[in-house]
Design a protein around this motif. Structure first.
Motif, PDB file in Angstrom:
ATOM      1  N   ASP A  81       0.820  -1.215   0.000  1.00 18.29           N
ATOM      2  CA  ASP A  81       0.000   0.000   0.000  1.00 18.29           C
ATOM      3  C   ASP A  81       0.857   1.269   0.000  1.00 18.29           C
ATOM      4  O   ASP A  81       0.507   2.263  -0.650  1.00 18.29           O
ATOM      5  N   GLN A 123      -7.012  10.728   5.162  1.00 20.21           N
ATOM      6  CA  GLN A 123      -6.875   9.326   4.773  1.00 20.21           C
ATOM      7  C   GLN A 123      -8.042   8.912   3.877  1.00 20.21           C
ATOM      8  O   GLN A 123      -9.199   9.170   4.200  1.00 20.21           O
ATOM      9  N   TYR A 125      -9.462   5.477   1.942  1.00 25.04           N
ATOM     10  CA  TYR A 125      -9.333   4.022   1.879  1.00 25.04           C
ATOM     11  C   TYR A 125     -10.288   3.444   0.834  1.00 25.04           C
ATOM     12  O   TYR A 125     -11.233   4.093   0.390  1.00 25.04           O
ATOM     13  N   THR A 133      -9.081  -3.646   3.801  1.00 25.13           N
ATOM     14  CA  THR A 133      -8.979  -2.201   3.646  1.00 25.13           C
ATOM     15  C   THR A 133      -7.588  -1.835   3.134  1.00 25.13           C
ATOM     16  O   THR A 133      -6.583  -2.290   3.686  1.00 25.13           O
ATOM     17  N   HIS A 134      -7.561  -1.006   2.091  1.00 27.54           N
ATOM     18  CA  HIS A 134      -6.296  -0.564   1.503  1.00 27.54           C
ATOM     19  C   HIS A 134      -6.243   0.960   1.501  1.00 27.54           C
ATOM     20  O   HIS A 134      -7.274   1.638   1.413  1.00 27.54           O
ATOM     21  N   LEU A 135      -5.028   1.475   1.579  1.00 25.40           N
ATOM     22  CA  LEU A 135      -4.812   2.926   1.533  1.00 25.40           C
ATOM     23  C   LEU A 135      -4.758   3.370   0.089  1.00 25.40           C
ATOM     24  O   LEU A 135      -3.840   3.014  -0.654  1.00 25.40           O
ATOM     25  N   LEU A 365      -4.019   1.653   9.581  1.00 28.64           N
ATOM     26  CA  LEU A 365      -4.312   0.663   8.544  1.00 28.64           C
ATOM     27  C   LEU A 365      -4.311  -0.742   9.115  1.00 28.64           C
ATOM     28  O   LEU A 365      -5.158  -1.576   8.752  1.00 28.64           O
ATOM     29  N   LYS A 368      -7.565  -1.294  11.176  1.00 27.88           N
ATOM     30  CA  LYS A 368      -8.781  -1.492  10.394  1.00 27.88           C
ATOM     31  C   LYS A 368      -8.866  -2.909   9.820  1.00 27.88           C
ATOM     32  O   LYS A 368      -9.965  -3.396   9.535  1.00 27.88           O
ATOM     33  N   ASN A 369      -7.728  -3.560   9.638  1.00 28.85           N
ATOM     34  CA  ASN A 369      -7.725  -4.890   9.025  1.00 28.85           C
ATOM     35  C   ASN A 369      -7.576  -6.019  10.035  1.00 28.85           C
ATOM     36  O   ASN A 369      -8.207  -7.067   9.885  1.00 28.85           O
TER      37      ASN A 369
END
Length: 437
Positions: A81, A123, A125, A133-135, A365, A368-369
């Motif tokens: 990411d 941010q 996403y 979840t990816h940035l 990040l 969130k994952n």
């Protein structure tokens, strides 16, 4: 144990932030300070040189992720990411770079906190097909668009507001459009990544690195204007016309009229004096035209300008910028000493950037994952101006003495250090130093 004291008790809005910064110069009170600092960088080469001397070495270094104690799945997604390599592992280039997060561009914008005192990102996403979840990007929010910082009593940031962008609405009976104001956009702190230079208490505006240089920049600007005016006025001399004597047999009134007409004609000759192939002047008998220069010595403005440049360079410990050239001051032997202090300040700046990225980008990040209990990788900037470079002789001595052992991580590091190609996994593995011995 609840917190009893406070860091800020100001009212919200511009007045509150100005009170928190304790700024007394009206040109440097936020948000007007944004225009002032931008003007300093755009108009003064010394100021811009200092800013580039601080930011470019930090941008030039190769930032990596330290995945010690982190699961491979977590480290690999964060590295993908952010577009960074993992320490001790062979870097893999992405298949495409267009539309992906660019760490280089993000770092350049993050370092603008040195100019404005703060640099704010939002941010953004996205969720893939597997629910991960990816940035997507860290969207920069320009300082001139910020309308308010919402700060809690303990000094923590609550949210940031941007001015409403406005909507284009058609004008009745006309073909053009007008911009209709809209409400401010509020971005909560859990969506923000905020870089603040030398924050104290609830002052989230920060302190620009250029703040101590403002007086020197202002005085230098005025001195340069005086120098340019002095060169324009005195560089070629001042044309001076001397009138001839009036006729002796003329009456007093005729003499006055004759002198007035002669002075008027001489003024036109002096104003029209130019150099060129067809230039010239016709004067009556007894009249004269001369280019008169300044009598006496003009002040040495170069010395003052050099002094102001030296003071501007000192704000970033970049005194070595004033060494060299015909007008330089100081000994060349001091260059190494100046560089040592300067590189230490750059390493401190890089650690400051890395700390903010670790806390508010990487850990967010990972949370969130995989949740808040999952170990997260850490971004590590390489040391700028390392005192003990890893030379081939030094590595060989360490291996022969047994202080370190050869392993794939060391080989990947050395290949990256010396710009060698990445090890081909399908090639035959070379013998270990012990086996070769």
């Amino acid at each position: 144990m609840p917190e009893l004291g406070y860091q800020t008790a100001s009212l919200p809005g511009w007045a509150g932030m100005a009170a928190e910064s304790n700024e007394t110069n009206p040109d440097l009170v936020w948000p007007k300070s944004n225009d002032t600092y931008e003007r300093m960088c755009r108009e003064d080469p010394q100021v811009m040189s200092v800013m580039r001397a601080v930011t470019l070495p930090v941008q030039e270094t190769e930032w990596r992720l330290d995945a010690t104690g982190v699961r491979d799945e977590v480290a690999q997604q964060i590295a993908t990411d952010l577009g960074l390599a993992i320490v001790g592992k062979e870097p893999t280039a992405p298949l495409r770079t267009k539309g992906r997060f660019s760490f280089e561009e993000f770092l350049r914008l993050a370092l603008l906190e040195l100019r404005y005192g703060h640099s704010i990102f939002e941010q953004v996403y996205s969720i893939d097909a597997f629910g991960r979840t990816h940035l997507d990007k860290l969207a920069w929010r320009p300082p001139r668009t910020i309308s308010e910082f919402e700060v809690a009593r303990d000094g923590g940031l609550v949210a940031v507001k941007q001015f409403g962008a406005g909507l284009a609405a058609p004008v009745s009976g006309r073909s053009n459009f007008v911009r209709v104001p809209t409400a401010d956009v509020r971005i909560p702190v859990d969506r923000l990544v905020v870089f603040v230079n030398e924050r104290e208490g609830g002052n989230w505006v920060g302190t620009s690195m250029l703040r101590p240089a403002y007086k020197m920049w202002l005085l230098k600007d005025r001195t340069l204007r005086v120098q340019a005016l002095a060169a324009e006025r005195n560089g070629l001399g001042l044309p001076v016309y001397t009138s001839a004597a009036p006729p002796d047999n003329a009456s007093y009134e005729d003499k006055l009229a004759w002198l007035d007409a002669e002075i008027e004609r001489g003024l036109g000759i002096a104003k029209g004096a130019r150099a060129g192939d067809a230039a010239g002047a016709s004067l009556p008998n007894g009249a004269g035209l001369a280019l008169v220069g300044v009598k006496g010595n003009l002040p040495d403005l170069d010395k003052q300008i050099r002094y102001y440049d030296e003071q501007i360079a000192r704000i970033a410990l970049a005194n070595f910028l004033n060494l060299g050239g015909d007008n330089s001051t100081g000994s060349y032997a001091l260059g190494d000493t100046f560089e040592s202090f300067f590189t230490k300040s750059l390493n401190a700046l890089a650690r400051h950037i890395a700390t903010t990225v670790n806390q508010h980008v990487i850990e967010d990040l990972v949370d969130k994952n995989w949740g808040t209990q999952e170990p997260a990788p850490r971004i590590v900037p390489p040391k700028i101006g390392a005192e003990h470079p890893a030379t081939a002789e030094a590595i060989r001595a360490l291996l022969e003495s047994g202080a370190i052992r050869w392993n794939p991580a060391l080989e990947a590091h050395l290949r990256a250090l010396y710009g060698l190609p990445v090890m081909d996994a399908t090639a035959t593995a070379p013998r270990q130093p012990e086996e070769a011995a």
